[in-house]
Design a protein around this motif. Structure first.
Motif, short mmCIF file in Angstrom:
data_model
loop_
_atom_site.label_atom_id
_atom_site.label_comp_id
_atom_site.label_asym_id
_atom_site.label_seq_id
_atom_site.Cartn_x
_atom_site.Cartn_y
_atom_site.Cartn_z
N PRO A 192 0.81 -1.22 0.00
CA PRO A 192 0.00 0.00 0.00
C PRO A 192 0.84 1.28 0.00
O PRO A 192 1.74 1.43 0.82
N LEU A 193 0.53 2.14 -0.97
CA LEU A 193 1.26 3.41 -1.13
C LEU A 193 0.25 4.55 -1.06
O LEU A 193 -0.87 4.40 -1.52
N ILE A 194 0.67 5.68 -0.51
CA ILE A 194 -0.20 6.85 -0.47
C ILE A 194 0.62 8.07 -0.87
O ILE A 194 1.78 8.19 -0.47
N GLU A 195 0.03 8.94 -1.68
CA GLU A 195 0.77 10.13 -2.10
C GLU A 195 0.68 11.22 -1.04
O GLU A 195 -0.40 11.47 -0.50
N VAL A 196 1.81 11.84 -0.74
CA VAL A 196 1.84 12.97 0.18
C VAL A 196 2.31 14.21 -0.59
O VAL A 196 3.03 14.09 -1.58
N LYS A 197 1.86 15.37 -0.16
CA LYS A 197 2.15 16.60 -0.93
C LYS A 197 3.49 17.23 -0.57
O LYS A 197 4.02 18.03 -1.31
N GLN A 198 4.01 16.89 0.60
CA GLN A 198 5.28 17.51 1.02
C GLN A 198 6.41 16.49 0.96
O GLN A 198 6.32 15.44 1.62
N PRO A 199 7.46 16.79 0.19
CA PRO A 199 8.55 15.81 0.05
C PRO A 199 9.19 15.44 1.38
O PRO A 199 9.64 14.31 1.57
N GLU A 200 9.22 16.40 2.32
CA GLU A 200 9.90 16.11 3.60
C GLU A 200 9.13 15.09 4.45
O GLU A 200 9.66 14.55 5.41
N LEU A 201 7.86 14.82 4.08
CA LEU A 201 7.08 13.82 4.84
C LEU A 201 7.14 12.44 4.18
O LEU A 201 6.57 11.48 4.68
N ALA A 202 7.80 12.37 3.01
CA ALA A 202 7.74 11.14 2.22
C ALA A 202 8.76 10.09 2.66
O ALA A 202 9.85 10.42 3.11
N ASP A 203 8.37 8.82 2.51
CA ASP A 203 9.33 7.71 2.63
C ASP A 203 10.08 7.57 1.31
O ASP A 203 11.26 7.26 1.29
N ILE A 204 9.34 7.76 0.22
CA ILE A 204 9.92 7.67 -1.12
C ILE A 204 9.60 8.97 -1.85
O ILE A 204 8.42 9.32 -1.99
N ALA A 205 10.62 9.70 -2.29
CA ALA A 205 10.39 10.92 -3.06
C ALA A 205 10.80 10.66 -4.50
O ALA A 205 11.90 10.16 -4.75
N ILE A 206 9.90 10.97 -5.45
CA ILE A 206 10.20 10.73 -6.87
C ILE A 206 10.31 12.09 -7.55
O ILE A 206 9.34 12.85 -7.61
N GLU A 207 11.51 12.39 -8.03
CA GLU A 207 11.78 13.72 -8.56
C GLU A 207 12.10 13.69 -10.05
O GLU A 207 12.75 12.76 -10.54
N ARG A 208 11.60 14.72 -10.75
CA ARG A 208 11.82 14.87 -12.19
C ARG A 208 13.16 15.57 -12.36
O ARG A 208 13.23 16.80 -12.40
N TYR A 209 14.20 14.80 -12.44
CA TYR A 209 15.54 15.35 -12.36
C TYR A 209 16.51 14.40 -13.04
O TYR A 209 16.41 13.18 -12.87
N LEU A 210 17.43 14.94 -13.79
CA LEU A 210 18.43 14.11 -14.48
C LEU A 210 19.42 13.54 -13.48
O LEU A 210 20.06 14.30 -12.75
#
Ligand SMILES: [Zn+2]
Length: 268
Positions: free
Chosen positions: A126-144
């Motif tokens: 089970p995964l849930i989206e959070v709006k603040q990166p600092e609260l995330a277990d997994i952060a997915i970033e659009r970055y090279l």
């Protein structure tokens, strides 16, 4: 969920060790900074097995399909198992939805493809989206992701550069609380310039790492195959057989740090 789960992942104690993995490349980064622990191992929680999450407990292992668990290596903290659900995921999204510029549309397509990969893995953990990166277990970033380099041992010179389409990095930290908990946080970088199909495929693969499959398959039809293929596979029964085995392994993550008088993590 434990009472400590609302604490920010940015603990007062700095990262002890970080590890990273990328398609076709295994990069180990070791960072020791901040608190000096003379015998750091003595402060880690002992290896223990967590209860299997219901989604994986229900999964009927298709033994005929097999798995590639032998390719998954434990880290210094043991296997990279999550123990609090749902796992909190932050996903880069365009800020202005009214902006119809080509660059914003490309950003939205990137986000849609990654969101599809999150939905697919959600069937197994089970995964849930959070709006603040600092609260995330997994952060997915659009970055090279940074360019990889291969260094010649003998000459000490760079042999070749290696572009990466995606990368997953793991950081360990101590989540403050009583007791403090050894925790981890994953950061996934996915190249903004990939095609929609490649973004989906890269997001599926990197999420597999972030959820605990810290290794690669040698079979082309598995999402955790070590290289990119022309026809990207979906999540396979072998991927989930492997994931289930990972979650049956011992880990130091998600367990309380032993407190003693000499521990730097002791609450003051
Ligand atoms: Zn990989």
């Amino acid at each position: 969920m434990s009472p400590n789960s609302s604490n920010s992942p940015h603990s007062p104690y700095p990262i002890a060790i970080g590890v990273a993995i990328a398609i076709g490349i295994l990069v180990i980064l070791l960072e020791f900074r901040g608190v000096e622990a003379k015998d750091s191992n003595s402060f880690l929680p002992p290896l223990q097995v967590h209860l299997l999450p219901p989604t994986l407990a229900q999964w009927q292992v298709l033994s005929k399909a097999g798995d590639y668990f032998s390719e998954v290596k434990p880290t210094a903290a043991g296997y990279l198992v999550w123990s609090e659900f749902p796992i909190k995921v932050y996903l880069d999204r365009p800020e202005n939805l009214q902006d119809s510029s080509a660059s914003n549309r490309r950003f939205q397509q990137w986000t849609n493809a990654v969101a599809e990969a999150i939905r697919e893995w959600n069937a197994y953990l089970p995964l849930i989206e959070v709006k603040q990166p600092e609260l995330a277990d997994i952060a997915i970033e659009r970055y090279l992701p940074p360019l990889g380099v291969q260094i010649d041992r003998e000459t000490g010179r760079i042999k070749r550069f290696r572009a990466r389409s995606a990368q997953t990095r793991c950081e360990f930290y101590i989540r403050a609380g009583n007791p403090p908990i050894l925790s981890h946080r994953m950061t996934i970088l996915i190249n903004p310039g990939l095609s929609d199909r490649s973004i989906l495929s890269a997001a599926r693969h990197e999420l597999g790492h972030a959820l605990g499959i810290w290794g690669h398959s040698r079979v082309e039809t598995d999402i955790m195959y070590f290289s990119q293929v022309r026809t990207p596979p979906s999540i396979s029964p072998r991927d989930i057989n492997t994931l289930k085995k990972v979650y049956q392994q011992p880990t130091r993550l998600g367990w309380a740090l032993p407190l003693n008088n000499s521990s730097p993590y002791k609450k003051r």
